[in-house]
Design a protein around this motif. Sequence first.
Motif, PDB file in Angstrom:
ATOM      1  N   UNK A   1     -13.768 -41.433  14.048  1.00  9.67           N
ATOM      2  CA  UNK A   1     -15.028 -41.525  13.319  1.00  9.67           C
ATOM      3  C   UNK A   1     -15.633 -40.158  13.031  1.00  9.67           C
ATOM      4  N   UNK A   2     -15.387 -39.195  13.907  1.00  7.80           N
ATOM      5  CA  UNK A   2     -16.014 -37.884  13.754  1.00  7.80           C
ATOM      6  C   UNK A   2     -15.070 -36.822  13.184  1.00  7.80           C
ATOM      7  N   UNK A   3     -13.761 -37.038  13.293  1.00  7.27           N
ATOM      8  CA  UNK A   3     -12.822 -36.031  12.835  1.00  7.27           C
ATOM      9  C   UNK A   3     -12.991 -35.657  11.363  1.00  7.27           C
ATOM     10  N   UNK A   4     -13.192 -36.593  10.417  1.00 13.31           N
ATOM     11  CA  UNK A   4     -13.346 -36.173   9.018  1.00 13.31           C
ATOM     12  C   UNK A   4     -14.482 -35.176   8.807  1.00 13.31           C
ATOM     13  N   UNK A   5     -15.578 -35.336   9.551  1.00 17.43           N
ATOM     14  CA  UNK A   5     -16.699 -34.400   9.416  1.00 17.43           C
ATOM     15  C   UNK A   5     -16.325 -33.031   9.982  1.00 17.43           C
ATOM     16  N   UNK A   6     -15.646 -33.048  11.137  1.00 17.70           N
ATOM     17  CA  UNK A   6     -15.198 -31.789  11.726  1.00 17.70           C
ATOM     18  C   UNK A   6     -14.180 -31.122  10.810  1.00 17.70           C
ATOM     19  N   UNK A   7     -13.283 -31.923  10.254  1.00 16.95           N
ATOM     20  CA  UNK A   7     -12.232 -31.372   9.386  1.00 16.95           C
ATOM     21  C   UNK A   7     -12.831 -30.721   8.139  1.00 16.95           C
ATOM     22  N   UNK A   8     -13.913 -31.288   7.628  1.00 22.78           N
ATOM     23  CA  UNK A   8     -14.564 -30.683   6.473  1.00 22.78           C
ATOM     24  C   UNK A   8     -15.072 -29.285   6.821  1.00 22.78           C
TER      25      UNK A   8
END
Length: 235
Positions: free
Chosen positions: A34-41
């Motif tokens: 759930x949080x990885x896409x935000x971190x990846x951005x």
Amino acid sequence: MEIWDRASAVQPVPEPGLVLLTGVVALALVLLPATWPHVRLGVTVVHEAGHAVVAVLVGRRLQGIRLHADTSGVTVSRGRPSGPGMVATVAAGYLAPAAVGVGAALLLAAGRGVAMLWLLLLLLLALLVWVRNAYGVAVLVVAGVGVGLLTWYAGPQTQSVAAYLVAWLLLLAAPRPVLELITAGRRRSRTSDPDQLARLTRVPALVWCLLLLAANLAGLGVGTLTLAPDVLDRV
């Protein structure tokens, strides 16, 4: 000057337990779907900044940066299509998050957490000049406003925790995109950085992936020992 006084202020290094706890939170943010896409951005922003900075340093002409909603990005520069400068420019992307993470760790170990946040803000402002799409502009503006408010209004404890969280996120997140390239195998885009490096150097893309992964893991090791020098005693 008040801004300089704030940016140059030295803060006490937090208790080791708080530093490690911040690292655990960062690890969870990197691992959770759930949080990885935000971190990846965020990692992509630093990735593209790496391409851009090295392109300028090797004498290429920077054309622009684009950030996309799928957390991908692209940096376009003009110059020789091959040679050491082009290789360095392409390789810089996947090396940048770990390199910035180590730099952040060194600043934090010296008690310069606020200075680290101000440098992050300056990086975002510099990138804003070169971003060429609306989504990219929105990402940088939101991030810049958030960091700006944090540096100006938050208390020292909150600033310190935020600075450590950013450093841990960069260090811990840096290897994951490379691992994703390796596990993708033949499904990997032929325009990926390792594939471009393979065409430029005739060294297989998988070898480049492994070299980039090793560099990121080395950065994680150095950063961890810098942020939490007693970590080996606790293991």
